[in-house]
Design a protein around this motif. Structure first.
Motif, short mmCIF file in Angstrom:
data_model
loop_
_atom_site.label_atom_id
_atom_site.label_comp_id
_atom_site.label_asym_id
_atom_site.label_seq_id
_atom_site.Cartn_x
_atom_site.Cartn_y
_atom_site.Cartn_z
N ASP A 149 8.30 1.69 -3.82
CA ASP A 149 7.94 2.53 -2.68
C ASP A 149 7.60 3.95 -3.11
O ASP A 149 6.72 4.60 -2.55
CB ASP A 149 9.09 2.56 -1.67
CG ASP A 149 9.36 1.19 -1.08
OD1 ASP A 149 8.41 0.37 -1.05
OD2 ASP A 149 10.50 0.92 -0.66
N GLU B 26 8.66 5.65 4.14
CA GLU B 26 7.48 4.79 4.06
C GLU B 26 7.64 3.79 2.91
O GLU B 26 8.08 4.16 1.83
CB GLU B 26 6.23 5.64 3.84
CG GLU B 26 4.99 4.98 4.35
CD GLU B 26 3.81 5.94 4.39
OE1 GLU B 26 2.73 5.49 4.75
OE2 GLU B 26 3.99 7.11 4.05
N THR B 27 7.25 2.53 3.17
CA THR B 27 7.46 1.54 2.12
C THR B 27 6.16 0.82 1.77
O THR B 27 5.21 0.80 2.54
CB THR B 27 8.47 0.45 2.58
OG1 THR B 27 8.00 -0.07 3.81
CG2 THR B 27 9.85 1.02 2.71
N PHE B 28 6.20 0.25 0.59
CA PHE B 28 5.05 -0.50 0.09
C PHE B 28 5.25 -1.97 0.44
O PHE B 28 6.21 -2.59 -0.01
CB PHE B 28 4.96 -0.32 -1.43
CG PHE B 28 3.92 -1.17 -2.09
CD1 PHE B 28 2.58 -0.93 -1.86
CD2 PHE B 28 4.28 -2.18 -2.95
CE1 PHE B 28 1.61 -1.70 -2.47
CE2 PHE B 28 3.31 -2.95 -3.57
CZ PHE B 28 1.97 -2.70 -3.33
N ILE C 144 10.56 14.99 -1.46
CA ILE C 144 10.62 13.68 -0.79
C ILE C 144 11.41 12.68 -1.62
O ILE C 144 12.29 12.00 -1.12
CB ILE C 144 9.20 13.18 -0.47
CG1 ILE C 144 8.55 14.17 0.51
CG2 ILE C 144 9.23 11.78 0.12
CD1 ILE C 144 7.18 13.84 0.95
N LYS D 163 2.62 -4.43 0.47
CA LYS D 163 1.56 -5.35 0.07
C LYS D 163 2.11 -6.39 -0.90
O LYS D 163 2.95 -6.07 -1.74
CB LYS D 163 0.43 -4.56 -0.59
CG LYS D 163 -0.88 -5.27 -0.51
CD LYS D 163 -2.02 -4.39 -0.98
CE LYS D 163 -3.31 -5.14 -0.87
NZ LYS D 163 -4.44 -4.40 -1.38
N ALA D 164 1.62 -7.62 -0.76
CA ALA D 164 2.10 -8.67 -1.65
C ALA D 164 1.60 -8.42 -3.07
O ALA D 164 0.53 -7.86 -3.27
CB ALA D 164 1.60 -10.01 -1.16
N LEU D 165 2.41 -8.83 -4.03
CA LEU D 165 2.01 -8.68 -5.43
C LEU D 165 1.59 -10.02 -5.98
O LEU D 165 2.42 -10.91 -6.16
CB LEU D 165 3.19 -8.17 -6.25
CG LEU D 165 3.38 -6.66 -6.37
CD1 LEU D 165 4.56 -6.38 -7.27
CD2 LEU D 165 2.14 -6.00 -6.92
N PRO D 166 0.31 -10.22 -6.23
CA PRO D 166 -0.12 -11.50 -6.80
C PRO D 166 0.19 -11.55 -8.30
O PRO D 166 -0.66 -11.23 -9.12
CB PRO D 166 -1.62 -11.52 -6.53
CG PRO D 166 -2.00 -10.08 -6.40
CD PRO D 166 -0.79 -9.28 -6.06
N LEU D 167 1.40 -11.94 -8.63
CA LEU D 167 1.77 -12.01 -10.04
C LEU D 167 1.42 -13.38 -10.58
O LEU D 167 2.05 -14.38 -10.22
CB LEU D 167 3.27 -11.76 -10.21
CG LEU D 167 3.79 -10.40 -9.79
CD1 LEU D 167 5.28 -10.32 -10.02
CD2 LEU D 167 3.09 -9.30 -10.56
N LYS D 168 0.43 -13.42 -11.42
CA LYS D 168 0.05 -14.70 -12.00
C LYS D 168 0.90 -14.94 -13.23
O LYS D 168 1.28 -14.01 -13.92
CB LYS D 168 -1.42 -14.70 -12.39
CG LYS D 168 -2.33 -15.02 -11.22
CD LYS D 168 -3.77 -14.76 -11.60
CE LYS D 168 -4.08 -13.30 -11.46
NZ LYS D 168 -5.25 -12.83 -12.11
N LYS D 169 1.17 -16.21 -13.48
CA LYS D 169 1.85 -16.52 -14.73
C LYS D 169 0.84 -16.29 -15.84
O LYS D 169 -0.15 -16.99 -15.94
CB LYS D 169 2.30 -17.99 -14.72
CG LYS D 169 3.55 -18.21 -13.92
CD LYS D 169 4.55 -19.03 -14.74
CE LYS D 169 5.96 -18.94 -14.17
NZ LYS D 169 6.10 -19.66 -12.91
N THR D 170 1.10 -15.28 -16.64
CA THR D 170 0.14 -15.00 -17.70
C THR D 170 0.17 -16.13 -18.73
O THR D 170 1.24 -16.60 -19.09
CB THR D 170 0.46 -13.67 -18.39
OG1 THR D 170 1.88 -13.58 -18.54
CG2 THR D 170 -0.03 -12.50 -17.58
N GLN E 184 9.96 9.85 3.49
CA GLN E 184 10.81 9.15 2.53
C GLN E 184 10.98 7.68 2.92
O GLN E 184 11.36 6.86 2.10
CB GLN E 184 12.18 9.82 2.51
CG GLN E 184 12.87 9.76 1.18
CD GLN E 184 14.10 10.65 1.20
OE1 GLN E 184 14.47 11.19 2.24
NE2 GLN E 184 14.72 10.80 0.06
#
Lengths: 169, 161
Positions: free
Chosen positions: A15, B55-57, A126, B59-66, B53
């Motif tokens: 975040d 606010e959050t992220f 912040i 979005k999905a993280l497309p973690l591919k198996k490398t 403070q």
């Protein structure tokens, strides 16, 4: 390192990365893309993670650099990042309107600060990082950080006072 | 009393000299209690900070198996494939065995049969080439032009005289 371990590692600070990216890029979508990009880069180089002393500071620096690059390429393309976060805020109470309005002013004033000062205020006021961490993330010396922070805080206060008194005094 | 302390802290804050703990105290004061008018500006500032403070992220993280296959393994696999392909193709050309004859008379008959076939086909081709004779005839008739030239030469000679 598997996916779960990685997510556990980044979740305390993802975040913060996002908020910093948003501070620089302004648009939520751009900031989300930047954060995603940085985290994926980190994941792809996960074999090197144990070698980093401070993964959080390292990721913050990565995000900062990524956003600077983004801004630079936008400038060279002569494109402005358009702030297009349309929000449907339901406001009933007069007080809330006033508060939202003044928060909006703070945001506007923050956007006018130079990028470096903006970042320092973000990291200190912040995210509550200490000066050593900030100087590590931004690759500056702590005294310079302190000076820039003080300058930024004073600028914000002055501008905010002006807008508050606008039409009164 | 409290206000006095806060005012001092605010000054320290603007000079960038407050500690994190002191800044937390300021934040608490300005977001929770009633703020006197001359410090109103800081209320919106610190409220802004604490709102931001949160606010959050999301979005999905497309973690591919490398892929874990190292590069040198990849080259080894490629080399093996090339070798196998080479052997396969080589063997295929060797397998082009057309058979043989054990009886010489039978062999002779087969050879003469195929030679005969070649000769008839060849003759067919040659007969179509026969049309080239027509061209020769055409050129021989063109020789009559020489006669005409002879005649003209005689005329010119006479004129010179």
């Amino acid at each position: 390192m598997n996916q779960k371990e990685f997510l556990d590692l980044v979740s305390p600070f993802k975040d913060k990365l996002f908020r910093m990216a948003k501070r620089l890029l302004v648009s939520t979508e751009e900031a989300e893309d930047a954060t995603q990009e940085v985290l994926i880069k980190l994941w792809n180089n996960k074999s090197k993670i144990p070698a980093y002393k401070n993964v959080e500071a390292f990721s913050m620096t990565m995000t900062k650099n990524y956003c600077y690059d983004k801004l630079k390429s936008k400038q060279s393309q002569n494109l402005k990042i358009v702030h297009s976060n349309y929000e449907d805020k339901q406001v009933g109470v007069q007080k809330q309107v006033e508060l939202n309005d003044s928060l909006h002013w703070v945001e506007k004033i923050m956007e006018q600060l130079p990028e470096q000062q903006r970042l320092i205020v973000q990291l200190r006021d912040i995210e509550a990082y200490d000066f050593d961490e900030i100087s590590k993330i931004l690759d500056m010396n702590p005294t310079a950080v302190r000076v820039a922070l003080s300058r930024a805080r004073k600028t914000i206060r002055e501008k905010l006072t002006n807008t508050h008194n606008y039409g009164i005094k | 009393m409290v206000l006095n302390k806060i005012e001092k802290l605010v000054e320290k804050y603007e000079n960038g000299e407050t500690s994190i703990a002191e800044e937390q105290e300021l934040k608490r004061f300005f977001t929770e209690s009633d703020v006197p008018e001359h410090l109103e500006v800081y209320k919106s500032l610190f409220t802004y900070f604490s709102v931001n403070q949160q606010e959050t992220f999301n979005k999905a993280l497309p973690l591919k198996k490398t892929p874990v296959i190292p590069y040198k393994w990849l080259t080894a696999v490629a080399a093996t494939v090339v070798l196998l392909l080479g052997f396969y193709l080589g063997n295929r050309t060797k397998n082009q065995d057309l058979g043989t004859f054990n009886d010489p008379e039978l062999a002779f008959m087969e050879v003469s049969k195929s030679l005969e076939m070649i000769s008839t086909k060849f003759n067919q081709g040659a007969s179509t080439v026969g049309y080239l004779d027509e061209v020769n005839k055409g050129t021989s008739t063109l020789n009559y032009l020489n006669e005409m030239e002879n005649a003209t030469q005689i005329i010119f000679k006479k004129e010179k005289k």
